[in-house]
Every structure is written in structure tokens, then in C-alpha cells.
Scaffold this active site. Sequence first.
Site, PDB file in Angstrom:
ATOM      1  N   LYS A 218      -9.638 -55.519  13.532  1.00  0.00           N
ATOM      2  CA  LYS A 218      -9.810 -54.555  12.450  1.00  0.00           C
ATOM      3  C   LYS A 218     -11.292 -54.360  12.121  1.00  0.00           C
ATOM      4  O   LYS A 218     -11.771 -53.231  11.951  1.00  0.00           O
ATOM      5  CB  LYS A 218      -9.050 -55.032  11.210  1.00  0.00           C
ATOM      6  N   CYS A 272     -13.270 -49.269   3.877  1.00  0.00           N
ATOM      7  CA  CYS A 272     -13.236 -49.904   5.196  1.00  0.00           C
ATOM      8  C   CYS A 272     -14.581 -49.870   5.911  1.00  0.00           C
ATOM      9  O   CYS A 272     -15.243 -50.881   6.060  1.00  0.00           O
ATOM     10  CB  CYS A 272     -12.163 -49.244   6.056  1.00  0.00           C
TER      11      CYS A 272
END
Length: 424
Positions: A218, A272
Site C-alpha cells: 500500500k 494517502c
Amino acid sequence: MTHTPAFPTVSMIGLGYIGLPTAAMFAARRVRVIGVDINQNAVDTINRGEIHIVEPELDMIVHSAVSEGYLRATTRPEPADAFLIAVPTPFKGEHEPDVSYVQAAAESIAPVLRAGNLVVLESTSPVGTTEQLVQWLAAARPDLRFPGASGAVDAVDVHVAYCPERVLPGHVVRELVENDRIIGGLTPACSERAVALYRTFVQGELLVTNARTAEMCKLTENSFRDVNIAFANELSLICDRIGIDVWELIRLANHHPRVNILQPGAGVGGHCIAVDPWFIVDRTPEQARLIRTAREVNDGKPQWVAGRIRAAVRECATGARRARVAVLGLAFKPNIDDLRESPALHIAESLHQAGDIECLFVEPNVTALPASLAGGRLVSLDEALAQADVVAVLVAHREFADLADRLRPGQAAVDAVGVLRPQA
């Protein structure tokens, strides 16, 4: 024949931009979902069958799920078959990861855990956080066996895995279903249980690995994007210095069969891409040199854009009154209401808080300004264009698509996202 879900009851801890859509996907498959959030307003809104965020299609799904009794929200965890944790993981101080929300979530669900449960961490996290999650759970529930906590491998009571989301705001409902997912169990049995959970609604491929690799995957995905955006943003600074149109340059360069340069912008925002690379830098500072530099380039872009706006203001003769700047866009990307880590918001704050410029804020996706812009004016695009001396385009919202035709003759503009360029 009625299909029985592998996990009849799922508890979603955190009902934000990821947690609520994920909860809705399970509920749409007739899984009973208990949503948990510390925000009482969010809980009340969901229990009315409404949503507190902007995300296409989600409102209808939530309304149906609540009406049919498959989704309800509360502020305190209750027993369930599977628990998913989707809480914030910001950074603190000098970009140090803050996993306190994950710890709080772990400690909140620990009292209601029981043998046979599955716990999945979805929050983007530094490498090793899933193992730390187990330590918190094991400390709170010494009567239960957790993977790795006491030498246990498969002989455990509660399985634990890591499964990050990889969705695009504005397309979350579709991408939660269609995108491939990484499943990182702490043991093969943990991965197997997590695969069974996500197969409830995920049509994409479920790729199994270990928890640490899933966590790093991720972070890697978002760091890759950050580095590529930084290249485009750095090009925009270079081209401005030497008098080249960066948008034309990128369009021409991208005709090379193996070149695909992204578009520059006001910076990089969201929870993010603007945050995750720092988790890698924090863990491996000596090795993550390119990743750190990309973050510094992107973090510096808002200040550069603000400087360009101030330069445009200085060139405007406004007499005795303060110059008026139309600030178009506050969200971190087009056509959403999410202001988290938004470079546009950072620019707006710097202009507004200085006090020497009158800002007219235009953000079609919100109904009120954030606290950091207290005292400012949220206005329509028409009102802003009619009054502004300088128009600053910070986000390419669809409402700004015909902006070039709406500017007054000679009206000064600073375009950070290429909205005013003729479309090729």
C-alpha cells in the site's frame, strides 16, 4: 436457495470515506453490519439512512441497507463475527506515523471479541502495525489466543489480517467491488479467513501475501504515484522559470510511445499520497532518498502557487481597498468534498490568514467553510468572478470547465491545474 454469508455479522470500526462505503457493500450483500464511529453526528446521519460524505451512488445504497435492517451505526463496539478497522493514520511532529487511532480501535473492540472472530486492519499503516495490533489485542484479552502473540501459529482463537483499500474518491462504490485486493494474513489460515470475508462482495482478484508485504504494498503504490506527480510538479517550476508552457510540453512529450508524464497541480493532497510515503521515510530514512525528495517537491508546491497568486495581486491596481482573489476549489482533487491534506486548502489558508487579501472561496462540494477559514466568504462561482481582481484556479472541478469563457476581459488569473488552457 438463500446464500449464507461466511461472516453473518460484520463490524466496521470507522465510518469515514472508506469505512462507510465498505460497510455499505457488505450490507448490500445481506450481511448484517454494525458500523462504529466516535462521531455522534455521523452515527445519527447513517441511522436516518443518509450519508455525511460526498460519494456518488453511496447515498442510495446506505438508504436501502438501513431501511432493510442490514446496516446500523453506534458509538460503541458490539459482538460480531468479523471486525474491520478503517480509522485515520496521520503523522505527528516531523512526519512521525501516528497509530494511536488504531490502538484506540483495538482497545475498543477487545472486550467484545470471542473465539472464531476475524480482525482485519484496513487503515494505511507503517510496516509492522498489524503485528502491533495483535499485541494490543493480546494484552487486553489474555484469555484468547492471537497469531504470533504467544508462539501460536494456526492454533488461534482470533485470526488477524491486513487488507488495504485502493480506491479512487468519486468512484469508491465501483472500485471496492471491481479492484483487486491485497490480503496479508499473519498466518496462512488468517489469509484464508480474510479471503472468505472479502469474497462476499469483491469481484476483483484477491492476492494473498503476508501482513508486512501487504502493508508495504500500500505504501509503495502511493509512493510511486507521489514520485511521478513530483516529476510533473517540478517540471512546472522549471518551465515557469524559463518561459515554457508546461501543459504544452507535457502534451508533446507524452507522444513518445514510452513516456506518460502526469499533469502538475497545486500540490498533492488526500489522506494517502500526501501521507503514506512518510511512513517509508520514517522507517528507512537512509534508503528512502528519492521518496523523501518527491515529498518535499510536492509539499513545496502550494507555497509556490501562493507566491504566484500574490505576484498577480501586486500587479493589480485596486486603489484603497484590499485586492479580491477568487479561490476556486478547496478539495484535494476534483469533484469531491474531501479537504484532507488538500494543497488548495493550504493555499487558501495562507492567503486568508495573512489578512491583506480579501478571498472569495468557491467550493461546489461543500456547504460551509472549514474552521481554518473562519470569517471567510463561501460564494457562488458567478459572484466570485464578478467581484474578483484575480482568479486562482486550484482544483479542476467540473463546474470550472468553461471558466476560460467566463473571465472578464483582462481579468488576471493564476491557473495551477491547466483549466484555462485550450483543450487539445
